[in-house]
Structure formats: C-alpha cells, structure tokens
Motif scaffolding. Structure first.
Motif, PDB file in Angstrom:
ATOM      1  N   ALA A  49      32.722  57.040  53.147  1.00  0.00           N
ATOM      2  CA  ALA A  49      33.698  56.034  53.327  1.00  0.00           C
ATOM      3  C   ALA A  49      33.578  54.988  52.138  1.00  0.00           C
ATOM      4  O   ALA A  49      34.384  54.050  51.709  1.00  0.00           O
ATOM      5  CB  ALA A  49      33.990  55.432  54.585  1.00  0.00           C
ATOM      6  N   SER A  50      32.143  54.705  51.769  1.00  0.00           N
ATOM      7  CA  SER A  50      31.722  53.583  51.004  1.00  0.00           C
ATOM      8  C   SER A  50      30.810  54.058  50.045  1.00  0.00           C
ATOM      9  O   SER A  50      29.607  54.741  50.518  1.00  0.00           O
ATOM     10  CB  SER A  50      31.099  52.542  51.758  1.00  0.00           C
ATOM     11  N   TYR A  51      30.892  53.834  48.696  1.00  0.00           N
ATOM     12  CA  TYR A  51      30.100  54.032  47.693  1.00  0.00           C
ATOM     13  C   TYR A  51      30.532  53.438  46.332  1.00  0.00           C
ATOM     14  O   TYR A  51      31.444  52.881  46.262  1.00  0.00           O
ATOM     15  CB  TYR A  51      29.908  55.813  47.332  1.00  0.00           C
ATOM     16  N   ALA A  52      29.682  53.423  45.461  1.00  0.00           N
ATOM     17  CA  ALA A  52      29.894  52.925  44.148  1.00  0.00           C
ATOM     18  C   ALA A  52      29.584  54.051  42.906  1.00  0.00           C
ATOM     19  O   ALA A  52      28.775  54.844  43.420  1.00  0.00           O
ATOM     20  CB  ALA A  52      29.123  51.723  43.808  1.00  0.00           C
ATOM     21  N   TYR A  53      30.328  53.968  41.946  1.00  0.00           N
ATOM     22  CA  TYR A  53      30.108  54.877  40.926  1.00  0.00           C
ATOM     23  C   TYR A  53      30.612  54.285  39.625  1.00  0.00           C
ATOM     24  O   TYR A  53      31.393  53.157  39.504  1.00  0.00           O
ATOM     25  CB  TYR A  53      30.799  56.019  41.252  1.00  0.00           C
ATOM     26  N   THR A  54      30.384  54.715  38.551  1.00  0.00           N
ATOM     27  CA  THR A  54      31.030  54.409  37.110  1.00  0.00           C
ATOM     28  C   THR A  54      31.895  55.451  36.751  1.00  0.00           C
ATOM     29  O   THR A  54      31.357  56.747  36.711  1.00  0.00           O
ATOM     30  CB  THR A  54      29.713  54.335  36.227  1.00  0.00           C
ATOM     31  N   LEU A  55      33.009  55.169  36.426  1.00  0.00           N
ATOM     32  CA  LEU A  55      34.151  56.040  35.754  1.00  0.00           C
ATOM     33  C   LEU A  55      34.235  55.649  34.369  1.00  0.00           C
ATOM     34  O   LEU A  55      34.654  54.551  34.120  1.00  0.00           O
ATOM     35  CB  LEU A  55      35.303  55.830  36.628  1.00  0.00           C
ATOM     36  N   THR A  56      34.168  56.699  33.536  1.00  0.00           N
ATOM     37  CA  THR A  56      34.787  56.602  32.018  1.00  0.00           C
ATOM     38  C   THR A  56      35.759  57.320  32.234  1.00  0.00           C
ATOM     39  O   THR A  56      35.803  58.944  32.360  1.00  0.00           O
ATOM     40  CB  THR A  56      33.438  57.058  31.013  1.00  0.00           C
ATOM     41  N   VAL A  75      39.601  51.804  46.869  1.00  0.00           N
ATOM     42  CA  VAL A  75      38.932  51.011  45.611  1.00  0.00           C
ATOM     43  C   VAL A  75      38.844  49.597  46.220  1.00  0.00           C
ATOM     44  O   VAL A  75      40.148  48.992  46.372  1.00  0.00           O
ATOM     45  CB  VAL A  75      39.641  51.151  44.179  1.00  0.00           C
ATOM     46  N   ALA A  76      37.605  49.027  46.601  1.00  0.00           N
ATOM     47  CA  ALA A  76      37.569  47.642  47.006  1.00  0.00           C
ATOM     48  C   ALA A  76      37.315  46.745  45.727  1.00  0.00           C
ATOM     49  O   ALA A  76      37.957  45.651  45.699  1.00  0.00           O
ATOM     50  CB  ALA A  76      36.394  47.385  48.040  1.00  0.00           C
ATOM     51  N   GLN A  77      36.710  47.169  44.716  1.00  0.00           N
ATOM     52  CA  GLN A  77      36.387  46.624  43.421  1.00  0.00           C
ATOM     53  C   GLN A  77      36.504  47.377  42.241  1.00  0.00           C
ATOM     54  O   GLN A  77      35.615  48.365  42.458  1.00  0.00           O
ATOM     55  CB  GLN A  77      35.247  45.683  43.613  1.00  0.00           C
ATOM     56  N   ALA A  78      36.957  46.984  41.027  1.00  0.00           N
ATOM     57  CA  ALA A  78      36.738  47.685  40.071  1.00  0.00           C
ATOM     58  C   ALA A  78      36.396  46.818  38.760  1.00  0.00           C
ATOM     59  O   ALA A  78      37.083  45.753  38.642  1.00  0.00           O
ATOM     60  CB  ALA A  78      37.827  48.516  39.571  1.00  0.00           C
ATOM     61  N   VAL A  79      35.386  46.772  38.041  1.00  0.00           N
ATOM     62  CA  VAL A  79      34.931  45.825  37.267  1.00  0.00           C
ATOM     63  C   VAL A  79      35.078  46.644  35.806  1.00  0.00           C
ATOM     64  O   VAL A  79      34.227  47.921  35.518  1.00  0.00           O
ATOM     65  CB  VAL A  79      33.598  45.284  37.182  1.00  0.00           C
ATOM     66  N   GLY A  80      35.651  46.102  34.945  1.00  0.00           N
ATOM     67  CA  GLY A  80      35.749  46.782  33.554  1.00  0.00           C
ATOM     68  C   GLY A  80      34.502  46.378  32.610  1.00  0.00           C
ATOM     69  O   GLY A  80      34.082  45.390  32.615  1.00  0.00           O
ATOM     70  N   LEU A  81      33.752  47.271  32.062  1.00  0.00           N
ATOM     71  CA  LEU A  81      32.663  47.347  31.300  1.00  0.00           C
ATOM     72  C   LEU A  81      32.684  47.333  29.958  1.00  0.00           C
ATOM     73  O   LEU A  81      31.671  47.067  29.089  1.00  0.00           O
ATOM     74  CB  LEU A  81      31.576  48.328  31.707  1.00  0.00           C
ATOM     75  N   ASP A  82      34.204  46.907  29.225  1.00  0.00           N
ATOM     76  CA  ASP A  82      34.274  47.131  28.024  1.00  0.00           C
ATOM     77  C   ASP A  82      35.695  46.259  28.096  1.00  0.00           C
ATOM     78  O   ASP A  82      36.306  46.102  29.145  1.00  0.00           O
ATOM     79  CB  ASP A  82      34.459  48.265  27.129  1.00  0.00           C
ATOM     80  N   GLU A  83      36.070  45.732  26.987  1.00  0.00           N
ATOM     81  CA  GLU A  83      37.257  44.951  26.572  1.00  0.00           C
ATOM     82  C   GLU A  83      38.329  45.440  27.187  1.00  0.00           C
ATOM     83  O   GLU A  83      39.193  45.023  28.000  1.00  0.00           O
ATOM     84  CB  GLU A  83      37.540  44.513  25.215  1.00  0.00           C
ATOM     85  N   ASP A  84      38.780  46.737  26.817  1.00  0.00           N
ATOM     86  CA  ASP A  84      40.068  47.472  27.410  1.00  0.00           C
ATOM     87  C   ASP A  84      40.097  47.579  28.866  1.00  0.00           C
ATOM     88  O   ASP A  84      40.941  47.555  29.572  1.00  0.00           O
ATOM     89  CB  ASP A  84      40.139  48.804  26.549  1.00  0.00           C
ATOM     90  N   SER A  85      38.995  48.064  29.375  1.00  0.00           N
ATOM     91  CA  SER A  85      38.853  48.273  30.798  1.00  0.00           C
ATOM     92  C   SER A  85      38.960  47.036  31.648  1.00  0.00           C
ATOM     93  O   SER A  85      39.319  47.137  32.844  1.00  0.00           O
ATOM     94  CB  SER A  85      37.531  48.943  31.210  1.00  0.00           C
ATOM     95  N   ARG A  86      38.294  46.014  31.039  1.00  0.00           N
ATOM     96  CA  ARG A  86      38.341  44.702  31.699  1.00  0.00           C
ATOM     97  C   ARG A  86      39.980  44.279  32.057  1.00  0.00           C
ATOM     98  O   ARG A  86      40.445  44.044  32.871  1.00  0.00           O
ATOM     99  CB  ARG A  86      37.532  43.517  31.128  1.00  0.00           C
ATOM    100  N   ARG A  87      40.807  44.423  30.912  1.00  0.00           N
ATOM    101  CA  ARG A  87      41.981  44.002  30.964  1.00  0.00           C
ATOM    102  C   ARG A  87      42.891  45.207  31.994  1.00  0.00           C
ATOM    103  O   ARG A  87      43.524  44.424  32.715  1.00  0.00           O
ATOM    104  CB  ARG A  87      42.635  44.134  29.607  1.00  0.00           C
ATOM    105  N   GLN A  88      42.417  46.105  31.850  1.00  0.00           N
ATOM    106  CA  GLN A  88      43.186  47.161  32.874  1.00  0.00           C
ATOM    107  C   GLN A  88      42.795  46.856  34.276  1.00  0.00           C
ATOM    108  O   GLN A  88      43.625  47.244  34.980  1.00  0.00           O
ATOM    109  CB  GLN A  88      42.864  48.653  32.454  1.00  0.00           C
ATOM    110  N   ALA A  89      41.610  46.800  34.444  1.00  0.00           N
ATOM    111  CA  ALA A  89      41.122  46.416  35.783  1.00  0.00           C
ATOM    112  C   ALA A  89      41.872  45.186  36.341  1.00  0.00           C
ATOM    113  O   ALA A  89      42.225  44.974  37.756  1.00  0.00           O
ATOM    114  CB  ALA A  89      39.723  46.149  35.962  1.00  0.00           C
ATOM    115  N   GLN A  90      41.984  44.037  35.623  1.00  0.00           N
ATOM    116  CA  GLN A  90      42.865  43.016  36.074  1.00  0.00           C
ATOM    117  C   GLN A  90      44.287  43.208  36.235  1.00  0.00           C
ATOM    118  O   GLN A  90      45.133  42.841  37.284  1.00  0.00           O
ATOM    119  CB  GLN A  90      42.811  41.632  35.186  1.00  0.00           C
TER     120      GLN A  90
END
Length: 155
Positions: A49-56, A75-90
């Motif tokens: 039910a609860s975990y964290a992972y990195t998705l590329t 999905v409770a939180q998604a943090v982009g780790l690069d410029e494009d993914s930060r925008r997409q996460a928002q």
C-alpha cells in the motif's frame, strides 16, 4: 603430414577455449536483488500500500525522472528530478503511475497484442524495466519505464 599434426592442436585449442568459456560462465556472480530478469517474474510480487520509487519514463506523454511516493495505493507525491519532469509533476501529476499501474498497463498491452510488451524483474518479482510498443509501424507509441530505488515504507 603437417596437416595431421596441426589438427590435434586445433582440437585441443578448441577444447581449452570451450572449457574456459564454461568456467567463466560458472564463476559469474548471482544476480543481485536489483539485477533484472526477463519475461515473467520468478516470484509473485504484491504491491504494498505504501512505498517509494524512482521512475525514469521515456514516453510521448511522460518523460523524465521522478521520485514517487505511494500511500494507500495511490501516488501521494511525485517530485521531478530534472527540468522537464518537475514541470510535468506540477502540470500533470495524474499521469505519474504507481508500479501497480505500470503492471496494469503492461498486462493491457499484452492482452491487446502489442508488438512489444516486455518486462524485466528483480529477484523479489517487482518490475525494474517495462518496454512497450503497441504497433511497431506507428511512430511515437513506444514507452520505456525504468523503476529503481524501490523502498517499501510504513503505511
């Protein structure tokens, strides 16, 4: 007569090479928990039910690297780790999947007869890479997902 003498040496050299190859293969280390295996997992993995992972993700819809936190199966939180993914996460947080969502997408692609619907699995049965191409003759329908840094977390 020279040919007869060189033939046994050739056979001996081939036997030695084959022995070295077999010995080298036998000495390889066993896969780590993160080392992927192709096709179906050896063990059944149950999504916690609860975990964290990195998705590329490399898709037309979702591209970049995300640190994803899942709670209660969502999905409770998604943090982009690069410029494009930060925008997409928002802008499109609903497009970032859980691992279970990725497995569902894989199963759907397989049942729909996708040209490519492959996965590689960790020793515990969870996917570490999913490759999809629903129609090899279509452009921009390919998807590649890499799952890393998986950590079960308390609910």
């Amino acid at each position: 007569m020279a040919d007869e003498r060189s033939r046994p040496r050739f056979v001996s050299a081939a036997a030695l090479a084959a022995t070295l190859l077999c010995t080298t293969a036998a000495c390889e280390s066993s896969p780590s928990p993160e080392s992927p295996g192709k096709d179906r997992p050896k063990t059944a993995w149950v999504e916690p039910a609860s975990y964290a992972y990195t998705l590329t993700s490399l898709t037309q819809v979702l591209a970049g690297t995300f640190r994803v936190t899942v709670r209660d199966g969502r999905v409770a939180q998604a943090v982009g780790l690069d410029e494009d993914s930060r925008r997409q996460a928002q802008e499109q947080p609903d497009r970032i999947p859980t691992i279970g969502g990725l497995l569902k997408t894989l199963a759907e692609a397989r049942s729909d007869g996708a040209d490519t619907a492959d996965a590689e699995y960790a020793a515990d049965g969870r996917p570490v890479r999913i490759s999809l191409d629903r129609d090899e003759n279509s452009i921009d329908d390919e998807a590649q997902y890499t799952i890393s840094s998986y950590e079960p977390t308390p609910g």
